[in-house]
Design a protein around this motif. Structure first.
Motif, mmCIF file in Angstrom:
data_model
loop_
_atom_site.group_PDB
_atom_site.id
_atom_site.type_symbol
_atom_site.label_atom_id
_atom_site.label_comp_id
_atom_site.label_asym_id
_atom_site.label_seq_id
_atom_site.Cartn_x
_atom_site.Cartn_y
_atom_site.Cartn_z
ATOM 1 N N ASP A 79 0.847 -1.194 0.000
ATOM 2 C CA ASP A 79 0.000 0.000 0.000
ATOM 3 C C ASP A 79 0.884 1.246 0.000
ATOM 4 O O ASP A 79 1.647 1.457 0.959
ATOM 5 C CB ASP A 79 -0.900 -0.013 1.241
ATOM 6 N N PRO A 80 0.813 2.074 -1.026
ATOM 7 C CA PRO A 80 1.699 3.248 -1.103
ATOM 8 C C PRO A 80 1.542 4.212 0.067
ATOM 9 O O PRO A 80 2.513 4.839 0.483
ATOM 10 C CB PRO A 80 1.313 3.908 -2.436
ATOM 11 N N GLU A 81 0.330 4.327 0.608
ATOM 12 C CA GLU A 81 0.114 5.232 1.743
ATOM 13 C C GLU A 81 0.785 4.707 3.000
ATOM 14 O O GLU A 81 1.368 5.471 3.773
ATOM 15 C CB GLU A 81 -1.388 5.431 1.982
ATOM 16 N N LEU A 82 0.694 3.394 3.200
ATOM 17 C CA LEU A 82 1.339 2.790 4.369
ATOM 18 C C LEU A 82 2.854 2.768 4.221
ATOM 19 O O LEU A 82 3.587 2.936 5.199
ATOM 20 C CB LEU A 82 0.812 1.365 4.585
ATOM 21 N N ARG A 83 3.332 2.574 2.999
ATOM 22 C CA ARG A 83 4.777 2.518 2.775
ATOM 23 C C ARG A 83 5.445 3.868 3.056
ATOM 24 O O ARG A 83 6.626 3.931 3.348
ATOM 25 C CB ARG A 83 5.071 2.070 1.344
#
Length: 215
Positions: A79-83
């Protein structure tokens, strides 16, 4: 292997059969400190595999939901937001491993050992704890685990990888299978009939073919 009894027994059996120089034993599972590394080596491990401790050094909080793609620190997720939350750096792991190596060196110095190789199988350097709070633990007999394999068969070479082995890979049945499969691999045919006799020496039959197919 992830249990002390496992690699202690494996080390002993390999020594008894004079095969220890051909096999590298790797210990893993709950190894986090220099003391853990030294004990694993004493029980017979040539190498140490680590995962949890370096992960924690990198920022893992052990939330046990890696498979859900919701890692809140951005490690086990796509997940780009979590990364974006990932704040780990290679230096953190490097620093941890340097401190681990230093602790291993200190324990070895206290034991009078200068080389890691000299630790392997030295079960005479271990003894069971006398301060046991759990009454059930007092009934454990660790004598067989702590038995020195070289006392069971003296003079055996226990330096892993020191004996050069000829696996005779050129004689593998996989080579014949690959040769007969080339028309399909090259796109010349859609299928081929292959008739081969496979016996119990063909331990990893078709694994090379799988490699060529995936490549």
């Amino acid at each position: 292997m992830n249990d002390g009894a496992d690699y202690a027994e494996t080390h002993q059996v390999l020594v008894l059969n004079n095969l220890r120089s051909r096999v590298v034993i790797q210990a893993e599972g709950q190894i986090r400190t220099g003391f853990d590394v030294v004990v694993a080596a004493i029980l017979g491990a040539d190498e140490i595999g680590m995962s949890t401790a370096p992960l924690i050094a990198m920022g893992c909080t052990m939330m046990r939901k890696c498979h859900l793609n919701t890692c809140s620190v951005g490690i086990a997720t796509q997940d780009p937001e979590l990364r974006k939350k990932f704040a780990g750096k290679p230096e953190y792991v490097i620093n941890y491993l340097f401190m681990l190596a230093e602790e291993v060196r200190e324990h070895m110095a206290n034991l009078g050992i200068t080389r890691y190789q000299d630790l392997i199988g030295r079960t005479d350097l271990l003894k069971t704890s006398e301060n046991i709070n759990n009454p059930k633990a007092k009934f454990l007999n660790l004598e067989l685990i702590l038995k020195n394999a070289l006392h069971m068969r003296p003079g055996v070479n226990i330096t892993a990888g020191s004996k050069i082995q000829d696996f005779q890979l050129e004689k593998r049945l996989d080579n014949t299978l690959l040769e007969k499969s080339l028309p399909v691999l090259n796109g010349e045919k859609k299928w081929v009939d292959i008739d081969l006799v496979i016996n119990n020496e063909c331990r990893a039959f078709a694994s090379t073919l799988s490699y060529y197919i995936s490549r």
